[in-house]
Design a protein around this motif. Structure first.
Motif, PDB file in Angstrom:
ATOM      1  N   PHE A  36       0.686  -0.848  -0.297  1.00 39.34           N
ATOM      2  CA  PHE A  36      -0.389  -0.175   0.045  1.00 39.34           C
ATOM      3  C   PHE A  36       0.978   0.957  -0.065  1.00 39.34           C
ATOM      4  O   PHE A  36       0.366   1.919  -0.929  1.00 39.34           O
ATOM      5  CB  PHE A  36      -0.950   0.016   0.853  1.00 39.34           C
ATOM      6  CG  PHE A  36      -1.847  -0.460   0.649  1.00 39.34           C
ATOM      7  CD1 PHE A  36      -3.052  -0.691   0.067  1.00 39.34           C
ATOM      8  CD2 PHE A  36      -2.400  -1.814   2.160  1.00 39.34           C
ATOM      9  CE1 PHE A  36      -4.219  -0.980  -0.037  1.00 39.34           C
ATOM     10  CE2 PHE A  36      -3.417  -3.463   1.756  1.00 39.34           C
ATOM     11  CZ  PHE A  36      -4.475  -2.421   0.140  1.00 39.34           C
ATOM     12  N   ALA A  37       1.845   1.400   0.716  1.00 36.56           N
ATOM     13  CA  ALA A  37       2.948   2.463   0.647  1.00 36.56           C
ATOM     14  C   ALA A  37       3.933   2.407  -0.978  1.00 36.56           C
ATOM     15  O   ALA A  37       3.568   3.461  -0.874  1.00 36.56           O
ATOM     16  CB  ALA A  37       3.832   2.657   2.253  1.00 36.56           C
ATOM     17  N   MET A  38       4.287   1.584  -1.387  1.00 37.96           N
ATOM     18  CA  MET A  38       4.469   1.694  -2.601  1.00 37.96           C
ATOM     19  C   MET A  38       3.362   2.178  -3.675  1.00 37.96           C
ATOM     20  O   MET A  38       3.872   3.087  -3.992  1.00 37.96           O
ATOM     21  CB  MET A  38       4.920   0.273  -2.757  1.00 37.96           C
ATOM     22  CG  MET A  38       6.522   0.110  -2.444  1.00 37.96           C
ATOM     23  SD  MET A  38       7.516   1.098  -2.041  1.00 37.96           S
ATOM     24  CE  MET A  38       8.443   1.198  -3.611  1.00 37.96           C
ATOM     25  N   ALA A  39       2.176   1.578  -3.442  1.00 37.75           N
ATOM     26  CA  ALA A  39       1.008   2.319  -4.478  1.00 37.75           C
ATOM     27  C   ALA A  39       0.947   3.097  -4.160  1.00 37.75           C
ATOM     28  O   ALA A  39       0.412   4.153  -5.165  1.00 37.75           O
ATOM     29  CB  ALA A  39       0.276   0.959  -4.516  1.00 37.75           C
ATOM     30  N   THR A  40       0.886   4.006  -3.058  1.00 41.53           N
ATOM     31  CA  THR A  40       0.355   5.392  -2.492  1.00 41.53           C
ATOM     32  C   THR A  40       1.495   6.383  -3.379  1.00 41.53           C
ATOM     33  O   THR A  40       1.490   7.317  -4.100  1.00 41.53           O
ATOM     34  CB  THR A  40       0.462   5.389  -1.173  1.00 41.53           C
ATOM     35  OG1 THR A  40      -0.535   4.788  -0.454  1.00 41.53           O
ATOM     36  CG2 THR A  40       0.024   7.170  -0.499  1.00 41.53           C
ATOM     37  N   PHE A  45       3.609  10.161  -7.379  1.00 42.03           N
ATOM     38  CA  PHE A  45       4.796  10.289  -7.956  1.00 42.03           C
ATOM     39  C   PHE A  45       4.184  10.783  -9.218  1.00 42.03           C
ATOM     40  O   PHE A  45       4.242  12.015  -9.809  1.00 42.03           O
ATOM     41  CB  PHE A  45       5.791   9.407  -7.994  1.00 42.03           C
ATOM     42  CG  PHE A  45       6.583   9.780  -9.635  1.00 42.03           C
ATOM     43  CD1 PHE A  45       8.042  10.391  -9.496  1.00 42.03           C
ATOM     44  CD2 PHE A  45       6.919   8.749 -11.066  1.00 42.03           C
ATOM     45  CE1 PHE A  45       8.597  10.080 -10.133  1.00 42.03           C
ATOM     46  CE2 PHE A  45       7.367   8.660 -11.510  1.00 42.03           C
ATOM     47  CZ  PHE A  45       8.654   9.699 -11.822  1.00 42.03           C
ATOM     48  N   PHE A  46       3.105   9.856 -10.261  1.00 41.40           N
ATOM     49  CA  PHE A  46       2.986  10.093 -11.434  1.00 41.40           C
ATOM     50  C   PHE A  46       1.590  11.150 -11.580  1.00 41.40           C
ATOM     51  O   PHE A  46       1.573  12.301 -12.321  1.00 41.40           O
ATOM     52  CB  PHE A  46       2.025   8.523 -11.883  1.00 41.40           C
ATOM     53  CG  PHE A  46       2.808   7.323 -12.022  1.00 41.40           C
ATOM     54  CD1 PHE A  46       3.443   7.877 -13.662  1.00 41.40           C
ATOM     55  CD2 PHE A  46       3.131   6.234 -11.418  1.00 41.40           C
ATOM     56  CE1 PHE A  46       4.293   7.088 -13.939  1.00 41.40           C
ATOM     57  CE2 PHE A  46       3.815   5.374 -11.362  1.00 41.40           C
ATOM     58  CZ  PHE A  46       4.696   5.728 -12.837  1.00 41.40           C
TER      59      PHE A  46
END
Length: 65
Positions: A36-40, A45-46
């Protein structure tokens, strides 16, 4: 292809399943939080990159239009 009777097959399956190392509840929780942290972080970023590109294209089209 070797023929195996159903009893041998079930014994072999049970032997293989017993070799599996299942993750602990803590490991599952930590990896879930990391996903979840990396997806956030990727979403933020995008979003920022998208806003920069949008600003650039709007400025460019406004300059020529």
């Amino acid at each position: 292809m070797a023929n195996t009777n159903p009893l041998q097959f079930i014994q072999q399956v049970r032997a293989e399943v017993s070799k599996v190392v299942w993750p602990t509840r803590r490991e599952v929780l930590l990896t879930t939080v990391m996903v979840f942290a990396m997806a956030t972080l990727a979403a933020v970023f995008f979003f920022i990159v998208d806003q920069i590109i949008r600003f650039g294209l709007t400025s460019l089209l406004g300059f020529f239009g």
